[in-house]
Design a protein around this motif. Structure first.
Motif, PDB file in Angstrom:
ATOM      1  N   ASP A  36       0.614  -0.315   4.040  1.00 30.68           N
ATOM      2  CA  ASP A  36       1.677  -0.628   4.995  1.00 30.68           C
ATOM      3  C   ASP A  36       1.165  -1.447   6.185  1.00 30.68           C
ATOM      4  OD1 ASP A  36       3.716   0.474   3.567  1.00 30.68           O
ATOM      5  OD2 ASP A  36       3.932   2.261   4.815  1.00 30.68           O
ATOM      6  N   ASP A  37      -0.125  -1.360   6.483  1.00 33.95           N
ATOM      7  CA  ASP A  37      -0.689  -2.109   7.604  1.00 33.95           C
ATOM      8  C   ASP A  37      -0.941  -3.573   7.259  1.00 33.95           C
ATOM      9  OD1 ASP A  37      -0.641   0.142   9.158  1.00 33.95           O
ATOM     10  OD2 ASP A  37      -2.772   0.614   8.878  1.00 33.95           O
ATOM     11  N   LEU A  38      -0.861  -3.932   5.984  1.00 32.26           N
ATOM     12  CA  LEU A  38      -1.116  -5.301   5.540  1.00 32.26           C
ATOM     13  C   LEU A  38       0.200  -6.055   5.355  1.00 32.26           C
ATOM     14  CD1 LEU A  38      -3.878  -4.494   2.913  1.00 32.26           C
ATOM     15  CD2 LEU A  38      -4.177  -5.226   5.274  1.00 32.26           C
ATOM     16  N   ARG A  39       0.105  -7.331   5.059  1.00 34.04           N
ATOM     17  CA  ARG A  39       1.297  -8.149   4.847  1.00 34.04           C
ATOM     18  C   ARG A  39       1.612  -8.300   3.367  1.00 34.04           C
ATOM     19  NH1 ARG A  39       0.438 -12.832   9.376  1.00 34.04           N
ATOM     20  NH2 ARG A  39       1.113 -11.538  11.105  1.00 34.04           N
ATOM     21  N   CYS A  40       1.427  -7.259   2.614  1.00 32.01           N
ATOM     22  CA  CYS A  40       1.727  -7.266   1.187  1.00 32.01           C
ATOM     23  C   CYS A  40       3.176  -6.832   0.978  1.00 32.01           C
ATOM     24  CB  CYS A  40       0.809  -6.289   0.443  1.00 32.01           C
ATOM     25  SG  CYS A  40      -0.929  -6.671   0.613  1.00 32.01           S
ATOM     26  N   PRO A  41       3.761  -7.170  -0.177  1.00 33.04           N
ATOM     27  CA  PRO A  41       5.074  -6.612  -0.488  1.00 33.04           C
ATOM     28  C   PRO A  41       5.011  -5.091  -0.474  1.00 33.04           C
ATOM     29  CG  PRO A  41       4.513  -8.328  -2.032  1.00 33.04           C
ATOM     30  CD  PRO A  41       3.278  -8.051  -1.221  1.00 33.04           C
ATOM     31  N   ARG A  42       6.109  -4.464  -0.207  1.00 35.13           N
ATOM     32  CA  ARG A  42       6.175  -3.008  -0.074  1.00 35.13           C
ATOM     33  C   ARG A  42       5.611  -2.310  -1.306  1.00 35.13           C
ATOM     34  NH1 ARG A  42       6.825   1.087   3.058  1.00 35.13           N
ATOM     35  NH2 ARG A  42       8.182   2.775   2.439  1.00 35.13           N
ATOM     36  N   ALA A  43       4.785  -1.290  -1.075  1.00 32.13           N
ATOM     37  CA  ALA A  43       4.294  -0.439  -2.165  1.00 32.13           C
ATOM     38  C   ALA A  43       5.310   0.669  -2.389  1.00 32.13           C
ATOM     39  CB  ALA A  43       2.936   0.166  -1.820  1.00 32.13           C
ATOM     40  N   LEU A  44       5.467   1.074  -3.627  1.00 33.34           N
ATOM     41  CA  LEU A  44       6.381   2.157  -3.949  1.00 33.34           C
ATOM     42  C   LEU A  44       5.718   3.480  -3.614  1.00 33.34           C
ATOM     43  CD1 LEU A  44       7.648   0.760  -7.352  1.00 33.34           C
ATOM     44  CD2 LEU A  44       8.659   0.473  -5.087  1.00 33.34           C
ATOM     45  N   ASP A  45       6.458   4.378  -3.006  1.00 28.81           N
ATOM     46  CA  ASP A  45       5.879   5.667  -2.614  1.00 28.81           C
ATOM     47  C   ASP A  45       6.059   6.699  -3.724  1.00 28.81           C
ATOM     48  OD1 ASP A  45       8.577   5.955  -2.298  1.00 28.81           O
ATOM     49  OD2 ASP A  45       8.485   6.828  -0.304  1.00 28.81           O
ATOM     50  N   TRP A  46       5.801   6.265  -4.945  1.00 28.63           N
ATOM     51  CA  TRP A  46       5.879   7.143  -6.110  1.00 28.63           C
ATOM     52  C   TRP A  46       4.480   7.658  -6.416  1.00 28.63           C
ATOM     53  CZ3 TRP A  46       8.734   3.066  -9.537  1.00 28.63           C
ATOM     54  CH2 TRP A  46      10.013   2.864  -9.023  1.00 28.63           C
TER      55      TRP A  46
END
Length: 59
Positions: A36-46
């Motif tokens: 979340d601290d990076l500029r990557c597309p959202r990671a799924l919280d699964w």
């Protein structure tokens, strides 16, 4: 190491430093918050979609 599935369909892998007896949920959330601290597309919280493993040292 923790691999998280991104919303873009890619996997993002993070090295999480923790004691050997750390529980998988703590490893997952450490990697998730790092992502979340990076500029990557959202990671799924699964949690079930995450892959968690301990790297093997080279001899």
């Amino acid at each position: 190491m923790v691999a998280l599935l991104g919303a873009d369909g890619r996997q993002y892998v993070y090295r999480v430093y923790a004691p050997p007896d750390a529980i998988p949920g703590d490893l997952f959330w450490a990697a998730f918050h790092c992502h979340d601290d990076l500029r990557c597309p959202r990671a799924l919280d699964w949690f079930d979609a995450a892959e968690i493993w301990q790297p093997v040292a080279d001899p």
